[in-house]
Design a protein around this motif. Structure first.
Motif, PDB file in Angstrom:
ATOM      1  N   GLY A 183       0.856  -1.289  -0.122  1.00  0.00           N
ATOM      2  CA  GLY A 183      -0.027   0.072   0.186  1.00  0.00           C
ATOM      3  C   GLY A 183       0.874   1.227  -0.140  1.00  0.00           C
ATOM      4  O   GLY A 183       0.523   2.109  -0.674  1.00  0.00           O
ATOM      5  N   LEU A 184       1.893   1.330   0.669  1.00  0.00           N
ATOM      6  CA  LEU A 184       2.726   2.419   0.696  1.00  0.00           C
ATOM      7  C   LEU A 184       3.469   2.605  -0.572  1.00  0.00           C
ATOM      8  O   LEU A 184       3.891   3.938  -0.804  1.00  0.00           O
ATOM      9  N   THR A 185       3.575   1.867  -1.406  1.00  0.00           N
ATOM     10  CA  THR A 185       4.181   1.868  -2.435  1.00  0.00           C
ATOM     11  C   THR A 185       3.383   2.008  -3.687  1.00  0.00           C
ATOM     12  O   THR A 185       3.847   2.176  -5.202  1.00  0.00           O
ATOM     13  N   SER A 186       2.041   1.970  -3.552  1.00  0.00           N
ATOM     14  CA  SER A 186       1.080   2.181  -4.647  1.00  0.00           C
ATOM     15  C   SER A 186       1.009   3.578  -5.255  1.00  0.00           C
ATOM     16  O   SER A 186       1.296   4.643  -4.584  1.00  0.00           O
ATOM     17  N   GLU A 187       1.166   3.622  -6.563  1.00  0.00           N
ATOM     18  CA  GLU A 187       1.143   4.920  -7.256  1.00  0.00           C
ATOM     19  C   GLU A 187       0.019   5.558  -7.207  1.00  0.00           C
ATOM     20  O   GLU A 187      -1.251   4.913  -7.134  1.00  0.00           O
ATOM     21  N   SER A 188       0.045   7.027  -7.074  1.00  0.00           N
ATOM     22  CA  SER A 188      -1.089   7.763  -6.834  1.00  0.00           C
ATOM     23  C   SER A 188      -1.443   8.038  -8.339  1.00  0.00           C
ATOM     24  O   SER A 188      -2.673   8.758  -8.710  1.00  0.00           O
ATOM     25  N   SER A 189      -0.619   7.943  -9.349  1.00  0.00           N
ATOM     26  CA  SER A 189      -0.945   8.435 -10.707  1.00  0.00           C
ATOM     27  C   SER A 189      -0.865   7.267 -11.768  1.00  0.00           C
ATOM     28  O   SER A 189       0.044   6.510 -11.810  1.00  0.00           O
ATOM     29  N   ASP A 190      -1.783   7.409 -12.499  1.00  0.00           N
ATOM     30  CA  ASP A 190      -2.009   6.189 -13.298  1.00  0.00           C
ATOM     31  C   ASP A 190      -1.176   6.609 -14.883  1.00  0.00           C
ATOM     32  O   ASP A 190      -1.106   5.652 -15.699  1.00  0.00           O
ATOM     33  N   ASP A 191      -0.859   7.775 -14.910  1.00  0.00           N
ATOM     34  CA  ASP A 191       0.058   8.018 -16.028  1.00  0.00           C
ATOM     35  C   ASP A 191       1.493   7.600 -16.069  1.00  0.00           C
ATOM     36  O   ASP A 191       2.182   8.260 -17.015  1.00  0.00           O
ATOM     37  N   ALA A 192       1.916   7.216 -14.992  1.00  0.00           N
ATOM     38  CA  ALA A 192       3.423   7.023 -14.814  1.00  0.00           C
ATOM     39  C   ALA A 192       4.013   5.986 -16.157  1.00  0.00           C
ATOM     40  O   ALA A 192       3.209   4.941 -16.065  1.00  0.00           O
ATOM     41  N   THR A 193       5.070   6.058 -16.398  1.00  0.00           N
ATOM     42  CA  THR A 193       5.675   5.225 -17.412  1.00  0.00           C
ATOM     43  C   THR A 193       6.235   3.781 -16.405  1.00  0.00           C
ATOM     44  O   THR A 193       6.372   2.873 -17.215  1.00  0.00           O
ATOM     45  N   SER A 194       6.434   3.996 -15.361  1.00  0.00           N
ATOM     46  CA  SER A 194       7.078   3.057 -14.488  1.00  0.00           C
ATOM     47  C   SER A 194       6.806   3.296 -12.915  1.00  0.00           C
ATOM     48  O   SER A 194       6.553   4.337 -12.737  1.00  0.00           O
ATOM     49  N   SER A 195       6.570   2.349 -12.216  1.00  0.00           N
ATOM     50  CA  SER A 195       6.262   2.409 -10.797  1.00  0.00           C
ATOM     51  C   SER A 195       7.194   1.764  -9.954  1.00  0.00           C
ATOM     52  O   SER A 195       8.110   1.028 -10.353  1.00  0.00           O
ATOM     53  N   ALA A 196       6.849   2.076  -8.621  1.00  0.00           N
ATOM     54  CA  ALA A 196       7.614   0.951  -7.443  1.00  0.00           C
ATOM     55  C   ALA A 196       7.026  -0.198  -7.316  1.00  0.00           C
ATOM     56  O   ALA A 196       7.844  -1.132  -7.546  1.00  0.00           O
ATOM     57  N   HIS A 197       6.003  -0.477  -7.819  1.00  0.00           N
ATOM     58  CA  HIS A 197       5.450  -1.722  -8.096  1.00  0.00           C
ATOM     59  C   HIS A 197       6.132  -2.782  -9.111  1.00  0.00           C
ATOM     60  O   HIS A 197       6.267  -3.690  -9.341  1.00  0.00           O
ATOM     61  N   ASP A 198       6.437  -1.925 -10.179  1.00  0.00           N
ATOM     62  CA  ASP A 198       7.423  -2.691 -11.352  1.00  0.00           C
ATOM     63  C   ASP A 198       8.663  -3.023 -10.697  1.00  0.00           C
ATOM     64  O   ASP A 198       8.856  -4.233 -11.049  1.00  0.00           O
TER      65      ASP A 198
ATOM     66  N   LEU B 233       1.091  -3.150 -11.703  1.00  0.00           N
ATOM     67  CA  LEU B 233       1.895  -2.890 -12.689  1.00  0.00           C
ATOM     68  C   LEU B 233       1.643  -2.008 -13.531  1.00  0.00           C
ATOM     69  O   LEU B 233       0.318  -1.908 -13.921  1.00  0.00           O
ATOM     70  N   THR B 234       2.511  -1.274 -14.410  1.00  0.00           N
ATOM     71  CA  THR B 234       2.310  -0.291 -15.256  1.00  0.00           C
ATOM     72  C   THR B 234       1.954  -0.575 -16.567  1.00  0.00           C
ATOM     73  O   THR B 234       2.667  -1.243 -17.198  1.00  0.00           O
ATOM     74  N   PRO B 235       0.622  -0.748 -17.078  1.00  0.00           N
ATOM     75  CA  PRO B 235       0.326  -1.160 -18.172  1.00  0.00           C
ATOM     76  C   PRO B 235       0.965  -0.584 -19.487  1.00  0.00           C
ATOM     77  O   PRO B 235       0.902  -1.361 -20.561  1.00  0.00           O
ATOM     78  N   SER B 236       1.232   0.629 -19.494  1.00  0.00           N
ATOM     79  CA  SER B 236       1.765   1.195 -20.396  1.00  0.00           C
ATOM     80  C   SER B 236       3.239   0.779 -20.992  1.00  0.00           C
ATOM     81  O   SER B 236       3.648   1.100 -21.771  1.00  0.00           O
ATOM     82  N   ASN B 237       3.756   0.622 -20.029  1.00  0.00           N
ATOM     83  CA  ASN B 237       5.141  -0.257 -20.111  1.00  0.00           C
ATOM     84  C   ASN B 237       5.470  -1.357 -20.467  1.00  0.00           C
ATOM     85  O   ASN B 237       5.621  -2.457 -19.730  1.00  0.00           O
ATOM     86  N   THR B 238       5.205  -1.719 -21.717  1.00  0.00           N
ATOM     87  CA  THR B 238       5.102  -3.130 -22.325  1.00  0.00           C
ATOM     88  C   THR B 238       6.469  -3.811 -22.149  1.00  0.00           C
ATOM     89  O   THR B 238       6.315  -5.076 -22.073  1.00  0.00           O
ATOM     90  N   SER B 239       7.617  -3.121 -22.303  1.00  0.00           N
ATOM     91  CA  SER B 239       8.771  -3.612 -21.988  1.00  0.00           C
ATOM     92  C   SER B 239       8.972  -4.338 -20.695  1.00  0.00           C
ATOM     93  O   SER B 239       9.357  -5.395 -20.699  1.00  0.00           O
ATOM     94  N   ASN B 240       8.468  -3.579 -19.890  1.00  0.00           N
ATOM     95  CA  ASN B 240       8.477  -4.311 -18.411  1.00  0.00           C
ATOM     96  C   ASN B 240       7.660  -5.339 -18.180  1.00  0.00           C
ATOM     97  O   ASN B 240       7.864  -6.438 -17.679  1.00  0.00           O
ATOM     98  N   LEU B 241       6.604  -5.188 -18.926  1.00  0.00           N
ATOM     99  CA  LEU B 241       5.370  -6.269 -18.623  1.00  0.00           C
ATOM    100  C   LEU B 241       5.996  -7.602 -19.536  1.00  0.00           C
ATOM    101  O   LEU B 241       5.729  -8.707 -19.072  1.00  0.00           O
ATOM    102  N   ARG B 242       6.656  -7.433 -20.417  1.00  0.00           N
ATOM    103  CA  ARG B 242       7.117  -8.600 -21.274  1.00  0.00           C
ATOM    104  C   ARG B 242       8.255  -9.252 -20.345  1.00  0.00           C
ATOM    105  O   ARG B 242       8.221 -10.415 -20.330  1.00  0.00           O
ATOM    106  N   ASP B 243       9.096  -8.261 -19.895  1.00  0.00           N
ATOM    107  CA  ASP B 243      10.176  -9.101 -18.872  1.00  0.00           C
ATOM    108  C   ASP B 243       9.510  -9.715 -17.780  1.00  0.00           C
ATOM    109  O   ASP B 243      10.152 -10.870 -17.360  1.00  0.00           O
ATOM    110  N   VAL B 244       8.626  -9.142 -16.964  1.00  0.00           N
ATOM    111  CA  VAL B 244       7.691  -9.730 -15.618  1.00  0.00           C
ATOM    112  C   VAL B 244       7.262 -11.090 -16.420  1.00  0.00           C
ATOM    113  O   VAL B 244       7.363 -12.114 -15.542  1.00  0.00           O
TER     114      VAL B 244
END
Length: 160
Positions: free
Chosen positions: A41-56, A87-98
């Motif tokens: 919860g402490l690492t949840s992003e407050s902004s949906d437009d981020a390209t990467s997040s703490a959760h990534d 996870l950040t849905p717009s960062n497809t590179s991270n998604l593929r790696d995960v």
């Protein structure tokens, strides 16, 4: 503190695994499930437009830790924690790696039913986002609720 800035959230990410390992060694005095919920919860992003997040970042660290020692006693907690991350849905590179890392986890621990349930659902969700069938990559509390022994899954969250 952590919710005030992205940098602070990454400090919590840095402390996540050491804190969890320390808490897991004191099982009689620490509610590790609650600790995980608070730290996620402490690492949840407050902004949906981020390209990467703490959760990534946390997803990569959790996957790496699981693959480092797949038979560690904390692997079940780590895999369930993955289900809580947004996870950040717009960062497809991270998604593929995960998604690749989740596949490796399934190869290593495929006979563990709880791993297959949690990791398999998250991997499927990521694949659906990558194929354009879904718009977010979170299992939210539906999978994470297994930390509290709840097994109800929300079909809309899973993109079914």
């Amino acid at each position: 503190y952590a919710l005030r800035s992205r940098d602070n959230q990454f400090l919590v990410v840095d402390a996540f695994l050491p804190t969890l390992k320390s808490a897991a060694t004191n099982l009689n005095t620490t509610d590790t499930r609650r600790l995980i919920e608070v730290m996620v919860g402490l690492t949840s992003e407050s902004s949906d437009d981020a390209t990467s997040s703490a959760h990534d970042t946390l997803a990569f660290r959790l996957c790496s830790e699981i693959l480092r020692d797949p038979w560690d006693t904390n692997v079940s907690l780590l895999t369930r924690t993955l289900g809580l991350l947004r996870l950040t849905p717009s960062n497809t590179s991270n998604l593929r790696d995960v998604e690749v890392l989740l596949g490796k986890i399934l190869d290593e621990l495929g006979e563990d039913r709880s791993v297959v349930l949690t990791v398999g659902k998250l991997r499927t969700k990521i694949q659906n986002v990558l194929e354009g069938k879904a718009h977010n990559v979170t299992l939210d509390r539906s999978i994470g609720a297994t930390l509290n022994q709840t097994t109800t899954l929300d079909a809309t969250t899973l993109g079914d």
